[in-house]
Design an enzyme around this catalytic site. Structure first.
Site, PDB file in Angstrom:
ATOM      1  N   ASP A 124       0.831  -1.206   0.000  1.00  0.00           N
ATOM      2  CA  ASP A 124       0.000   0.000   0.000  1.00  0.00           C
ATOM      3  C   ASP A 124       0.867   1.258   0.000  1.00  0.00           C
ATOM      4  O   ASP A 124       0.563   2.242  -0.681  1.00  0.00           O
ATOM      5  CB  ASP A 124      -0.942   0.000   1.208  1.00  0.00           C
ATOM      6  CG  ASP A 124      -1.871  -1.204   1.228  1.00  0.00           C
ATOM      7  OD1 ASP A 124      -2.301  -1.624   0.147  1.00  0.00           O
ATOM      8  OD2 ASP A 124      -2.130  -1.725   2.325  1.00  0.00           O
ATOM      9  N   HIS A 161      -5.414  -3.490   5.298  1.00  0.00           N
ATOM     10  CA  HIS A 161      -4.847  -3.879   3.999  1.00  0.00           C
ATOM     11  C   HIS A 161      -5.932  -4.406   3.069  1.00  0.00           C
ATOM     12  O   HIS A 161      -5.782  -5.445   2.437  1.00  0.00           O
ATOM     13  CB  HIS A 161      -3.754  -4.932   4.212  1.00  0.00           C
ATOM     14  CG  HIS A 161      -3.017  -5.326   2.962  1.00  0.00           C
ATOM     15  ND1 HIS A 161      -2.391  -4.410   2.141  1.00  0.00           N
ATOM     16  CD2 HIS A 161      -2.825  -6.545   2.395  1.00  0.00           C
ATOM     17  CE1 HIS A 161      -1.829  -5.046   1.130  1.00  0.00           C
ATOM     18  NE2 HIS A 161      -2.079  -6.338   1.250  1.00  0.00           N
TER      19      HIS A 161
END
Length: 356
Positions: A193, A220
């Site tokens: 990310d 996530h």
């Protein structure tokens, strides 16, 4: 001239890379025998990759073989590890590579490891959410973590297997039941990310992505991924339109890859890159380097949730410090509330899986 006994021993050592032994007793002999360079070709750390034959595991194994901090690299999977091990072992870098095939060799693969990286599991497919992966991957993570608690309970664990928002709580519960849980040593890998955020922000700003650092907090998956664009370093400003565009693209980066691959898999290469970056940070922490700071999904008191991704400082025992979120914009505060709602459900799902 080398005698025949020496030649035979040398051939046996080479052959061991290609044909993992059929029993744990044989493997123990391979690991600890006087003829085996069990400490590796260079000083460093012992690292195991669980799920080394998969789409993430193979490129990750290659990247870890390149890491000068790795002296011994153990590659474990339930299929194809002899071939992957043979291939990777031909790279002329310092780490000694050994392969382990099947659950009967899991304990041998894990014994003595300093860092265990887990990309094992099935990948996402078009139309599949990370939550759809839960039942399969949850069982895989449970089995692997039971092995860790038995064979290397003091190892740092980097968990990649999706859905990370649930698998990290699963791992924690497994370790708690085994009496080996150390929250400082269990880290969910959310680095992809951050890698995506750095890349996408750099594209908007027209600069080198290596010069950007975007903290990404929360979790996530989807809306739980919260890039803090107000805290980008070096400091920069965005229009409200750019903030919405970047946040949406960072949150849906995984879906972007799944759709582009059109049924042929999910993010494997960029994930391997991100995982190797995070593993390297953990190894630098273990070495005693100062100010090694990364984002990770961990046991946390930053919010009221038991797990949360935020910046952490890594050290000789895993996590040295967990940082607070800092000042948030109104847009980020709204995103945080959305993230926490979904995160709470995912975390509880993982805990319930082990305690049902």
């Amino acid at each position: 001239m080398q005698n025949s006994d020496g030649t035979s021993q040398r051939i046996a050592r080479i052959a061991a890379h290609f044909n993992p032994p059929s029993s744990q007793m044989e493997e123990a002999k391979l690991l600890h025998g006087s003829n085996c360079r069990s400490r590796g070709g260079s000083s460093g750390f012992r690292v195991a990759i669980l799920g080394a034959s998969g789409g993430i595991g193979q490129p990750l194994a290659m990247l870890m073989k390149l890491n000068p901090l790795v002296s011994v690299l153990h590659l474990y999977d339930v299929v194809n590890t002899p071939g992957v091990t043979a291939d990777i072992s031909h790279m002329n870098t310092g780490a000694v590579v050994r392969g382990f095939l099947g659950q009967q060799q899991l304990d041998s693969a894990l014994t003595g490891m300093d860092l265990v990286v887990i990309p094992a599991g099935v990948p996402r497919k078009p139309g599949m959410t990370r939550d759809d992966l839960f039942n399969i991957n949850a069982g895989i993570v449970r089995t692997l973590c039971e092995g860790i608690s038995k064979s290397c309970p003091r190892a740092i664990v980097n968990l990649i297997s999706n859905p990370v928002n649930s698998t990290v709580p699963i791992a924690a519960e497994v370790f708690k039941k085994a009496g080996t849980y150390d929250p400082k040593r269990l880290l969910g890998v959310t680095t992809l990310d951050v890698v995506r955020a750095n890349t996408f922000v750099a594209e908007v700003l027209g600069i080198d992505p290596r010069e950007i650092n975007v903290p990404v907090v929360g979790g996530h998956a989807g809306v739980t991924i919260l890039p803090l664009l107000s805290q980008v370093k070096p400091p920069c400003s965005f229009t409200s339109e750019e903030i919405r565009y970047l946040t949406d693209r960072i949150q849906n980066g995984g879906t972007e890859v799944v759709e582009a691959k059109a049924g042929a898999g999910s993010a494997t290469l960029s994930m391997a890159f991100a995982a190797s970056k995070f593993a390297d940070a953990c190894l630098r922490g273990l070495r005693g380097d100062a100010d090694v700071i990364e984002c990770s999904f961990v046991d946390s008191q930053v919010t009221e949730l038991p797990f949360f991704a935020s910046k952490v400082r890594l050290g000789r025992n895993g996590i040295d410090k967990i940082y607070s979120l800092g000042p948030l914009t109104e847009f980020e505060r709204a995103g945080l509330e959305k993230a926490k709602k979904e995160l709470a459900e995912s975390i509880q799902k993982g805990i319930t899986f082990i305690n049902k």
